[in-house]
Design an enzyme around this catalytic site. Structure first.
Site, PDB file in Angstrom:
ATOM      1  N   ASP A 454      -6.186   0.490  15.736  1.00 33.27           N
ATOM      2  CA  ASP A 454      -6.201  -0.965  15.863  1.00 33.27           C
ATOM      3  C   ASP A 454      -4.765  -1.440  16.058  1.00 33.27           C
ATOM      4  OD1 ASP A 454      -6.385  -3.710  15.580  1.00 33.27           O
ATOM      5  OD2 ASP A 454      -7.794  -3.630  13.892  1.00 33.27           O
ATOM      6  N   HIS A 455      -4.482  -1.942  17.262  1.00 37.15           N
ATOM      7  CA  HIS A 455      -3.097  -2.297  17.604  1.00 37.15           C
ATOM      8  C   HIS A 455      -2.640  -3.590  16.917  1.00 37.15           C
ATOM      9  CE1 HIS A 455       0.468  -1.320  19.536  1.00 37.15           C
ATOM     10  NE2 HIS A 455       0.189  -1.552  20.812  1.00 37.15           N
ATOM     11  N   ARG A 456      -3.535  -4.271  16.219  1.00 35.18           N
ATOM     12  CA  ARG A 456      -3.108  -5.458  15.472  1.00 35.18           C
ATOM     13  C   ARG A 456      -2.214  -5.080  14.297  1.00 35.18           C
ATOM     14  NH1 ARG A 456      -8.855  -8.180  14.258  1.00 35.18           N
ATOM     15  NH2 ARG A 456      -9.241  -5.973  13.788  1.00 35.18           N
TER      16      ARG A 456
END
Length: 484
Positions: A454-456
């Protein structure tokens, strides 16, 4: 469906409702009834098999009596709290009572309160539950299913039948073929009558292979066992056998299959994950020759006796060590509170392909387990999933997942995050390949790892370091000691 017209007899009839299955599940599909009206049931006897959005489970009834009616046919999806079966708990106590009259359908009107004793009148400390959720400690021990474990595999002498019947008079009903729920579901999907299948399992139990054998005529020249991908050593236990497709009538151009149960839950979860968390996938190809040698050595180690040792065990351990070095990976994005929730424990999910679809049970607090303990946990997880006994609780609360696509002979994939998690590692097939080792091209055992995250909350640097650490451990497994 019926209800009593004589209120003096109302207390004779008790209703069993679809239990609250927990884990946010509110409905279940009735897959199979094991009893019919007129059958005698006992406290703890399994009366039906149901499928929730997460698993197939069996329902034991919490009282004795004679089945009066089944409220829903097989294949019906029933909401939690709806009555599914009515039982006469005092058969023969009032022979002069009127015959029950027909009543409206269950969805049209609920049965009057007087039609059944309140559920609170069940034996103290016992609640109707799904198999796998357990019961209160004070509850009675679950009795064997009628016509299954209590019945001999073959026809028994009359004296034995009388003894098993408990009263020495009436004969037992016809014994139901012995098979586990996943095998029964497989037989149903393939249109196979279990009564026609020859069992080969211990104690006369029908196995999955028996069902497949009954579904496919045996050719004299056919091999006795299914073929497997040609790889030096599979990364994990082989997947469940693929179900043979149902025959399609000539001229049929398309078939519609209802989406429900586990398949429906998988679809909803994957869409929600793919369009909520911004996925990034990175890849690394690594020489795992030393890891494979260590696997062979551990198989001969007396401290590992009694547990299954395979590459997945060391891959899981490498991932746990890499999380210790990169704790930011073991977290989740809380959209409601706009927070990153750091997890200080690892519930390690293992994606498992089953006849009902993909499920992801997890090993709780895997970071605290020794290598033998982790091996035992993995073995139990795989066995439980294959037998269809994985409970919804076992699939809740995961923090990071491993999915092994290598068992299908493919090099790697781009996995979608399990909902509520921020990282998933895909492991490709381990193959002998030409590899530059110490300045020379040699055949080495090589695999490709793919990490989706998850690149968040996991940026490229953190994700890359995490994946590189896993690869470094698998290339030099002594780092399991020096980095731990």
């Amino acid at each position: 469906m019926t209800t009593m017209t004589d209120t003096s007899n109302a207390a004779r009839f008790r209703e069993f409702k679809m239990p609250d299955v927990g884990e946010g599940l509110t409905e279940a599909e009735i897959l199979k009834w094991y009893v019919q009206p007129g059958d005698t049931v006992t406290d703890g006897q399994v009366v039906c098999e149901v499928e929730t959005a997460k698993a197939a489970v069996e329902l034991p009834i919490p009282f004795d009596g004679v089945v009066h009616e089944l409220r829903f046919p097989e294949g019906t999806t029933v909401d939690v709290g709806q009555v599914i079966i009515a039982v006469d708990v005092a058969p023969g106590s009032d022979s002069g009572a009127e015959e029950p009259a027909a009543a409206p359908a269950p969805e049209a009107a609920a049965a009057p309160e007087a039609a059944a004793a309140p559920e609170a009148e069940a034996p103290k400390g016992r609640q109707p539950v799904l198999v796998g959720y357990g019961v209160a400690e004070s509850s009675t021990k679950r009795r064997a299913r009628k016509g299954a474990e209590t019945a001999p595999p073959a026809a028994a002498p009359a004296a034995v039948q009388a003894e098993l019947n408990g009263q020495g008079t009436a004969a037992l009903p016809e014994a139901r073929p012995l098979a586990k729920p996943p095998v029964r579901k497989l037989a149903k999907d393939l249109g196979i009558d279990l009564a026609t299948v020859t069992p080969t399992g211990t104690g006369g139990v029908i196995t999955r292979e028996d069902v497949h054998a009954a579904a496919t005529p045996v050719a004299p020249s056919a091999p006795s066992t299914p073929s497997t991908p040609s790889v030096p050593e599979p990364s994990v236990e082989a997947p469940a056998p693929v179900q043979a497709p149902a025959p399609v009538p000539a001229g049929t151009r398309e078939t519609r299959i209802p989406v429900k149960g586990v398949r429906k839950a998988i679809a909803q979860a994957m869409v929600g994950s793919a369009f909520t968390a911004p996925h990034v996938t990175e890849f690394v190809t690594v020489d795992v020759t030393r890891t494979m040698k260590l696997v062979a050595e551990l198989k001969e180690d007396k401290d590992m006796a009694g547990v299954r040792v395979n590459p997945l065990l060391l891959i899981a351990k490498a991932l746990l060590v890499a999380i210790k070095r990169n704790p930011g990976v073991n977290a989740v994005w809380d959209e409601a509170n706009q927070e990153i929730v750091q997890k200080h424990y690892v519930n390690l999910g293992i994606a498992a392909a089953t006849p009902r679809g993909l499920i992801v049970p997890n090993i709780k607090d895997a970071q605290d387990q020794t290598l033998p303990q982790l091996a035992a946990s993995l073995g139990e997880l795989v066995a439980t999933a294959r037998e269809g006994r994985t409970s919804p609780a076992a699939m809740a609360g995961g923090t990071v997942t491993i999915t092994n696509v290598g068992v299908f002979g493919v090099d790697t994939g781009t996995p979608i995050l399990n909902p509520g998690e921020s990282a998933i590692l895909a492991v490709g097939a381990i193959k002998l390949q030409p590899w530059v080792h110490k300045g020379k091209v040699k055949p080495r055992q090589v695999t490709t790892l793919a990490l989706s995250f998850d690149h968040r909350l996991i940026d490229g640097e953190l994700g890359s370091r995490f994946l590189a650490d896993i690869a470094a451990i698998l290339e030099q497994p002594k780092r399991l000691i020096t980095w731990a």
